[in-house]
Design a protein around this motif. Structure first.
Motif, PDB file in Angstrom:
ATOM      1  N   ILE A 142       0.888  -1.167   0.000  1.00  0.00           N
ATOM      2  CA  ILE A 142       0.000   0.000   0.000  1.00  0.00           C
ATOM      3  C   ILE A 142       0.923   1.212   0.000  1.00  0.00           C
ATOM      4  O   ILE A 142       1.783   1.326   0.880  1.00  0.00           O
ATOM      5  CB  ILE A 142      -0.889   0.031   1.259  1.00  0.00           C
ATOM      6  N   ALA A 144      -0.070   4.932  -1.506  1.00  0.00           N
ATOM      7  CA  ALA A 144      -0.949   6.054  -1.130  1.00  0.00           C
ATOM      8  C   ALA A 144      -2.331   5.554  -0.719  1.00  0.00           C
ATOM      9  O   ALA A 144      -3.159   6.328  -0.241  1.00  0.00           O
ATOM     10  CB  ALA A 144      -1.066   7.036  -2.286  1.00  0.00           C
ATOM     11  N   THR A 146      -4.516   4.194  -2.904  1.00  0.00           N
ATOM     12  CA  THR A 146      -5.469   4.316  -4.013  1.00  0.00           C
ATOM     13  C   THR A 146      -6.056   2.960  -4.415  1.00  0.00           C
ATOM     14  O   THR A 146      -7.277   2.829  -4.576  1.00  0.00           O
ATOM     15  CB  THR A 146      -4.759   4.934  -5.248  1.00  0.00           C
TER      16      THR A 146
HETATM   17  O1  LIG Z   1      -1.509   2.411  -2.532  1.00  0.00           O
HETATM   18  P1  LIG Z   1      -1.289   2.770  -3.980  1.00  0.00           P
HETATM   19  O2  LIG Z   1      -0.761   4.162  -4.167  1.00  0.00           O
HETATM   20  O3  LIG Z   1      -2.495   2.476  -4.832  1.00  0.00           O
HETATM   21  O4  LIG Z   1      -0.089   1.885  -4.506  1.00  0.00           O
HETATM   22  C1  LIG Z   1      -0.068   0.484  -4.356  1.00  0.00           C
HETATM   23  C2  LIG Z   1      -0.636  -0.184  -5.577  1.00  0.00           C
HETATM   24  O5  LIG Z   1       0.189   0.184  -6.679  1.00  0.00           O
HETATM   25  C3  LIG Z   1       0.577  -0.988  -7.382  1.00  0.00           C
HETATM   26  O6  LIG Z   1      -0.370  -1.323  -8.326  1.00  0.00           O
HETATM   27  P2  LIG Z   1      -0.706  -0.410  -9.576  1.00  0.00           P
HETATM   28  O7  LIG Z   1      -1.915   0.411  -9.251  1.00  0.00           O
HETATM   29  O8  LIG Z   1       0.527   0.353  -9.992  1.00  0.00           O
HETATM   30  O9  LIG Z   1      -1.130  -1.442 -10.654  1.00  0.00           O
HETATM   31  P3  LIG Z   1      -0.443  -2.808 -11.152  1.00  0.00           P
HETATM   32  O10 LIG Z   1      -0.752  -3.825 -10.088  1.00  0.00           O
HETATM   33  O11 LIG Z   1      -1.163  -3.044 -12.417  1.00  0.00           O
HETATM   34  O12 LIG Z   1       1.041  -2.565 -11.298  1.00  0.00           O
HETATM   35  C4  LIG Z   1       0.597  -2.059  -6.305  1.00  0.00           C
HETATM   36  O13 LIG Z   1       0.500  -3.363  -6.844  1.00  0.00           O
HETATM   37  C5  LIG Z   1      -0.586  -1.689  -5.439  1.00  0.00           C
HETATM   38  O14 LIG Z   1      -1.779  -2.261  -5.897  1.00  0.00           O
END
Ligand SMILES: O=P(O)(O)OC[C@H]1O[C@H](OP(=O)(O)OP(=O)(O)O)[C@H](O)[C@@H]1O
Length: 232
Positions: A142, A144, A146
């Motif tokens: 985790i 941010a 999102t």
């Molecule tokens: O807390 P956050 O700011 O959301 O960051 C964490 C998220 O970012 C990455 O996925 P991403 O959304 O980049 O997609 P992916 O799994 O397709 O790489 C990771 O796998 C998490 O799901």
């Protein structure tokens, strides 16, 4: 340090999922360590990591009906953790004479699409139904919050009940000094009222490096400095 934590850090270092050096994060911070779950990209490493997720889930005692992995990196995690939980269940049943241990949980799993499918079965969710089910979200990190916020809303909109989140690592750093003094993981708890269980925390990685003869021990002072600078 729990055996699960030690095994996780050793596997993460071996597969270069956990690296040490100087890395620029999405936040702009210069971090002395970096976690890239994309490098758990072999059958062997995925089997190891999913077993450790499964143990962390069982040790947490969280009760759930369906595992949910957010696209994309959460997808192989959800599938492999479901397999690992089934295998742990099979081995504990074969070691037990308790007849209740033979009642099997099929550990269903689901995941989302990044873009809604408009033909065939359509929709955003693939796999098991989550309607009226307690849903355990599994992701790598985790940052941010999102991805977890999106998953939480998607699950609720589809009739599911999010009960907890399991991630690989808790960086234990404030999400944003301007907004609050809490970490992204603490913010998930404050915002949604559900716990987040990490397999390891940054403190565990520091403890591991302090107590082993790892080739990365010389990064300890920089990591400690980073930990203190962004402590929450
Ligand atoms: O807390 P956050 O700011 O959301 O960051 C964490 C998220 O970012 C990455 O996925 P991403 O959304 O980049 O997609 P992916 O799994 O397709 O790489 C990771 O796998 C998490 O799901």
């Amino acid at each position: 340090m729990l055996p699960t934590e030690k095994e996780f850090i050793e596997a993460a270092i071996k597969h270069k999922v956990l690296s040490f050096g100087s890395f620029t994060l999405k936040s702009g911070r210069q971090s002395p360590y970096f976690f890239n779950a994309g490098n758990f990209n072999t059958g062997e490493s995925l089997a190891t990591i999913s077993k450790l997720y499964a143990k962390t889930i069982l040790e947490s005692g969280v009760e759930f009906d369906v595992i949910f992995g957010p696209a994309y990196k959460g997808i192989p995690l959800a599938a492999s953790v479901s397999i690992a939980l089934s295998q742990l269940q099979d081995s504990s049943a074969s070691n037990s004479h308790d007849s209740s241990a033979t009642k099997k949980n099929p550990y269903p799993f689901a995941f989302d699409r990044k873009e809604a499918k408009t033909h065939g079965e359509g929709g955003m969710i693939v796999g098991s139904s989550i309607e009226n089910k307690r849903v355990l979200i599994i992701d790598d990190v985790i940052t941010a919050g999102t991805a977890i916020t999106n998953s939480f809303e998607l699950i609720k909109n589809n009739g599911g009940i999010p009960v907890a989140v399991v991630v690989a690592i808790d960086r234990q750093e404030i999400a944003s000094a301007e907004l609050s003094n809490t970490s992204a993981i603490q913010q998930v708890y404050q915002k949604f009222g559900i716990p987040v269980y990490p397999i390891v925390k940054l403190d565990t990685i520091i403890e591991f490096l302090s107590s082993s003869d790892s080739e990365f021990n010389h990064f300890l002072p920089t990591i400690q400095e980073y930990r203190n600078k962004y402590a929450c």
